[in-house]
Scaffold this motif. Structure first.
Motif, PDB file in Angstrom:
ATOM      1  N   LYS A  11     -72.169   4.377  43.593  1.00  0.00           N
ATOM      2  CA  LYS A  11     -73.590   4.718  43.598  1.00  0.00           C
ATOM      3  C   LYS A  11     -74.296   3.892  42.526  1.00  0.00           C
ATOM      4  N   ALA A  12     -75.426   3.306  42.905  1.00  0.00           N
ATOM      5  CA  ALA A  12     -76.216   2.512  41.955  1.00  0.00           C
ATOM      6  C   ALA A  12     -77.687   2.883  42.091  1.00  0.00           C
ATOM      7  N   LEU A  13     -78.368   2.992  40.942  1.00  0.00           N
ATOM      8  CA  LEU A  13     -79.765   3.424  40.916  1.00  0.00           C
ATOM      9  C   LEU A  13     -80.543   2.515  39.982  1.00  0.00           C
ATOM     10  N   TRP A  14     -81.553   1.828  40.547  1.00  0.00           N
ATOM     11  CA  TRP A  14     -82.460   1.006  39.748  1.00  0.00           C
ATOM     12  C   TRP A  14     -83.810   1.725  39.698  1.00  0.00           C
ATOM     13  N   GLY A  15     -84.426   1.788  38.544  1.00  0.00           N
ATOM     14  CA  GLY A  15     -85.711   2.461  38.449  1.00  0.00           C
ATOM     15  C   GLY A  15     -86.398   2.160  37.144  1.00  0.00           C
ATOM     16  N   GLY A  16     -87.464   2.893  36.891  1.00  0.00           N
ATOM     17  CA  GLY A  16     -88.207   2.698  35.658  1.00  0.00           C
ATOM     18  C   GLY A  16     -89.476   3.532  35.625  1.00  0.00           C
TER      19      GLY A  16
ATOM     20  N   PRO B 172     -79.456  -0.654  35.733  1.00  0.00           N
ATOM     21  CA  PRO B 172     -79.199   0.430  36.680  1.00  0.00           C
ATOM     22  C   PRO B 172     -78.211   1.459  36.149  1.00  0.00           C
ATOM     23  N   TYR B 173     -78.348   2.655  36.674  1.00  0.00           N
ATOM     24  CA  TYR B 173     -77.320   3.662  36.472  1.00  0.00           C
ATOM     25  C   TYR B 173     -76.264   3.438  37.558  1.00  0.00           C
ATOM     26  N   ILE B 174     -74.984   3.356  37.157  1.00  0.00           N
ATOM     27  CA  ILE B 174     -73.899   3.081  38.101  1.00  0.00           C
ATOM     28  C   ILE B 174     -72.747   4.045  37.834  1.00  0.00           C
ATOM     29  N   GLU B 175     -72.259   4.624  38.903  1.00  0.00           N
ATOM     30  CA  GLU B 175     -71.023   5.391  38.824  1.00  0.00           C
ATOM     31  C   GLU B 175     -70.190   5.118  40.077  1.00  0.00           C
ATOM     32  N   GLY B 176     -68.904   5.269  39.953  1.00  0.00           N
ATOM     33  CA  GLY B 176     -68.010   5.037  41.080  1.00  0.00           C
ATOM     34  C   GLY B 176     -66.830   5.983  41.013  1.00  0.00           C
ATOM     35  N   SER B 177     -66.123   6.077  42.127  1.00  0.00           N
ATOM     36  CA  SER B 177     -64.958   6.971  42.139  1.00  0.00           C
ATOM     37  C   SER B 177     -63.916   6.450  43.110  1.00  0.00           C
ATOM     38  N   VAL B 178     -62.696   6.815  42.843  1.00  0.00           N
ATOM     39  CA  VAL B 178     -61.603   6.607  43.788  1.00  0.00           C
ATOM     40  C   VAL B 178     -61.072   7.998  44.116  1.00  0.00           C
TER      41      VAL B 178
END
Length: 865
Positions: free
Chosen positions: A783-788, A821-827
């Motif tokens: 998941k990636a989120l770009w903002g401001g 960006p805010y980034i998180e990932g998972s397996v």
């Protein structure tokens, strides 16, 4: 001269008599066998069955009605052999030199195809190179395009479909239980060697007759449903339309010429896919030269029996078309496919006027169970028959215009006589009685009580006729602001009215000592339940309750007991007073729009404060009134418009939510909100959001669910009216939220996001010894989120705006996405005990924020095939 003519006439007469007597003698010695071939279980006739004299290559196929006539002058033939893919071969004795009628009933062959092994002095290794079976399948692949329906400029046909579902593999002890004392008339018996076992209990049946049209350019597929009939249960218990949609999703049409075949909720590589020799082993196991055209029996099995692949037989024509004349598809017992005990699909193809082959009949049978070897389960069958096939006969343009499916008026009111005359096959008496039997079943009080208990357990509602109480999982919950929170609620049912619907609940917080409540009134404009498709209603509601800023839940109530358990600090809440007026209108093509009015008053609760820039957070709560400027309430008035288009969408309408039946088709959503400064509103702004989500199937590599979203807010707004990004502080995995983001951690007035969730369906685990036996499935998620926040909405630049919340050390806990960006990932590992998914989640950015977790483990309960 006269004598010569007389002699010629005499010789001619003798010759003619000799020929006649020879012919009569030959006819007297011929063996003629006539008969009809049927399915031993259903008693339905079977077309395209091979009938040969045993020990010879002389044979024919049964016609569309299952009839055959076979003749020979060879007096040594004393048996006929009857065979068909998916059925046990039958050999019957005959009397040579006589005409006779022999009817044959074929039983289903439930044995699975084993891997063909050639034994010699040394075990031969299977190879694609110089393998005649592989060369043949490559020719079938090369000729796919010319044998597809889409190869024609125009085509049309009439289609009949029938689906039946039963409780299967029932023991005599189960059948004779006291619970079923009044239901014995429902049970059906069949040969215990067939799929589903001996005792079956019908639970559902559906039939449909349609006229179908295809146009190549511009591409159009249109279906006009002329008649449909289905078992219908009480709407208070079951969504009949959703049940039909679900069954049609898992029992889709099988097009063997597609690279991937949809089965259940998965896609399985076709044995004639472009790269099928890389995943399948092929063997030539027989040749049939006694019929026209000549056929080759081509058997196939997966290279890895755990993979999502078929096994079975193809019968390929040797007339230069290299078309599939018939096929049997099944699955290996080791396949990584949940709950499926047995599966069998038989396909038959007819020769068209141009010499090509088109599908004429398919029969898909599956038996499901929690235990693959024993115990009761569910058996389902879908049979499709295509007739009146015509090619390259264009229809008027209006025939192809409009939606892909059109339901004719009064299609569901056809009587028994109509169905009897219109069905292309004979419906067995036991199946014909299912409609009446299920109707009778629903009048039995004990059945109603049983369904009432099931609904309470599954949906969480207890029915009391015109009113139902629930959902029960919200009766008890707790949180840091309200403490223990008991709640009771309910709503009216269609028994009360099909036009008016009322809903309410009441709750109380033992810690904040405040009552909460909800009132809603809905009026249906199309005289249908507001929960049935297509919706068309007006709703007015008022809610006085709490909410966590930024919490967005799917298919679950916010005050669900299990969600009371959360990680980290969870004491920034809101008190809300929300009045809503909404109009919802859906169309049959799955386009819908929603027009709304919302008046929203929100106040800070718990440790959350609404503070403007003219003060600062006090060091202790006793100084709050003297040292800062506190804003008691935010008042907004908003108009909204939402457009949604979900082509070919299918779903099951539950008691609370529509549960989507995910497929390959995208869903588009566009929302527009306009804040105004009247009717009590203090802010003027515009908020535009666009969202697209879609599932991409990737054959043997599984599938990817993709969600893309973008938003922009025009105008100056305080942070509670900005987009508070969806966070998750529970231990449950939420696919559309950020699982390591804290509540109210990030806000934006413009953003773009992408969520990718890929399930490999065990592609790698299936190759690992021991691990493959667990049937686990590997998953990755990003998941990636770009903002401001624009300068005019930054409280550091505008003291009139509310300041971002801070903790008790004065450190800000709410931020803008100004540093990338805010980034998180998972397996993850899915299919644990067939229902559980566990993910190890990693957060990659903004790790210095207060209370920001770096790692986490999340769980999701999910039922997948």
């Amino acid at each position: 001269m006269k004598k010569i003519l007389t002699k010629l006439r005499y010789k001619s007469t003798l010759l003619l008599l000799l020929l006649i007597s020879t012919t009569l003698f030959a006819q007297a010695q011929n063996t003629v066998v006539r008969g009809t071939v049927t399915d031993a279980k259903t008693k339905e006739t079977l077309p395209y069955v091979t009938v040969v004299f045993a020990g010879s290559t002389q044979g024919i196929s049964t016609d569309n009605n299952g009839k055959f006539t076979i003749t020979t002058s060879n007096a040594t033939y004393n048996q006929i052999k009857v065979s068909f893919v998916g059925y046990k071969t039958v050999v019957r004795a005959i009397e040579p030199g006589k005409e006779q009628t022999i009817n044959i009933a074929l039983g289903v062959d439930t044995r699975l195809l084993g891997e063909v092994v050639v034994k010699g002095g040394k075990k031969a290794k299977y190879r694609n190179k110089d393998n005649p079976a592989v060369e043949l399948i490559r020719k079938v692949i090369a000729h796919k395009s010319q044998n597809r329906l889409e190869n024609y400029d125009y085509s049309e046909y009439k289609q009949y479909e029938r689906m039946n579902f039963y409780l299967s593999n029932l023991s005599e002890k189960f059948k004779n239980k006291r619970l079923f004392k009044n239901y014995q008339f429902l049970f059906q018996e069949q040969d215990s060697t067939q799929i589903g076992g001996k005792n079956l209990l019908p639970i559902y049946m559906e039939e449909k007759l349609s006229q179908n049209y295809f146009r190549k350019a511009p591409f159009t597929k249109k279906q006009i449903v002329e008649a449909n009939k289905q078992v219908k249960y009480d709407e208070n218990f079951i969504d009949n339309q959703g049940l039909s949609s679900y069954f049609n999703r898992i029992y889709q049409d099988i097009n063997i010429y597609d690279n991937n075949v949809s089965l259940l909720t998965n896609q399985i590589l076709s044995p004639i896919a472009d790269h099928s020799p890389d995943f399948y082993k092929f063997f030539i196991t027989d040749t049939l030269k006694d019929q026209s055209p000549n056929l080759i029996e081509l058997s196939f099995t997966p290279r890895n029996t755990n993979d999502l692949l078929f096994e079975g037989k193809l019968y390929v024509t040797m007339d230069g078309n290299y078309a599939v004349e018939s096929a049997e598809l099944t699955v290996n017992k080791n396949i990584n496919l949940n709950f499926v005990r047995q599966m069998q699909a038989t396909l038959a193809f007819d020769k068209s006027a141009d010499g090509k082959y088109h599908l004429s009949q398919s029969d898909l049978k599956m038996d499901f169970g929690l235990n693959k070897n024993k115990g009761g389960g569910i058996y389902g069958e879908r049979k499709v028959i295509l007739t009146n096939f015509a090619i390259n006969t264009p229809r008027p343009k209006q025939t192809y215009d409009g939606p892909a499916q059109v339901i004719a008026q009064a299609s569901d009111t056809k009587d028994d006589r109509y169905w009897m005359m219109s069905r292309p096959d004979t419906l067995p008496a036991a199946q014909a009685a299912i409609y009446k039997n299920i109707d009778s079943l629903q009048t039995i009080p004990s059945f109603k009580r049983t369904m009432d208990l099931v609904t309470l357990f599954v949906a969480g509602y207890k029915n009391y006729g015109p009113f139902e109480v629930g959902p029960v999982n919200t009766f008890y919950s707790f949180n840091p602001v309200e403490g223990f929170r008991p709640r009771i609620g309910g709503r009216t049912t269609p028994t009360f009215s099909k036009r008016y619907y009322l809903e309410t609940y009441g709750a109380y917080g033992t810690k904040d000592q405040k009552f909460k409540y909800f009132l809603s009134s809905t009026y249906s404009l199309n005289d249908k339940s507001i929960y049935s498709f297509p919706q068309n209603y007006i709703r007015a509601s008022f809610q006085h309750d709490t909410k966590i800023p930024g919490q967005e839940l799917q298919f679950v109530q916010e005050d669900n007991f299990l969600l009371s358990f959360k990680r980290g600090d969870n004491d920034m809440w809101l008190y809300n007073d929300i009045f809503r007026l909404d109009y919802v209108h859906e169309f049959l093509n799955h386009f819908s729009y929603k027009v709304g009015f919302k008046k929203w008053n929100q106040s800070a609760a718990g440790s959350l404060y609404f503070l403007n820039g003219y003060g600062s957070l006090p060091t202790n709560s006793a100084d709050i009134n003297s040292s800062i400027s506190n804003v008691n309430q935010l008042n907004t008035t908003e108009f909204s418009l939402e457009l949604r288009y979900a082509p070919h969408e299918r779903f099951y309408q539950g008691k609370l939510y529509r549960i989507p039946i995910i497929d390959k088709y995208p869903i588009f959503t566009l929302r527009y909100n306009q804040g105004v400064r009247f009717l009590g509103g203090n802010y003027k702004y515009e908020n535009v959001t666009g969202n697209v989500n879609k599932r991409f199937y990737m054959s043997q590599l599984g599938y990817t669910d993709v969600t893309v979203e973008g938003n922009y807010i025009f105008g100056t707004v305080p942070f509670p009216l900005s987009d508070i990004h969806h966070a998750n502080q529970t231990y449950a995995l939420q696919l559309q939220s950020y699982n390591l983001m804290n509540f109210l951690e990030f806000v934006s007035d413009h953003y773009a996001s992408v969520n990718l969730d890929h399930n490999f369906n065990g592609f790698f685990f299936n190759k690992v010894p021991l691990l493959k036996d667990l049937k686990l499935r590997e998953i990755i998620d990003v998941k990636a989120l770009w903002g401001g926040v624009r300068p005019e909405n930054n409280p550091d630049n505008n003291p009139a705006l509310l300041q971002y919340p801070v903790n008790d050390q004065g450190v800000a806990t709410t931020h803008a996405l100004n540093n990338g960006p805010y980034i998180e990932g998972s397996v993850g590992v899915g299919n644990i005990f067939k229902i559980l998914r566990l993910d190890m989640v990693r957060r990659f950015t903004y790790l210095d924020n207060p209370g920001a977790p770096k790692w986490g483990v999340r769980a999701l309960v999910k039922f997948d095939f």
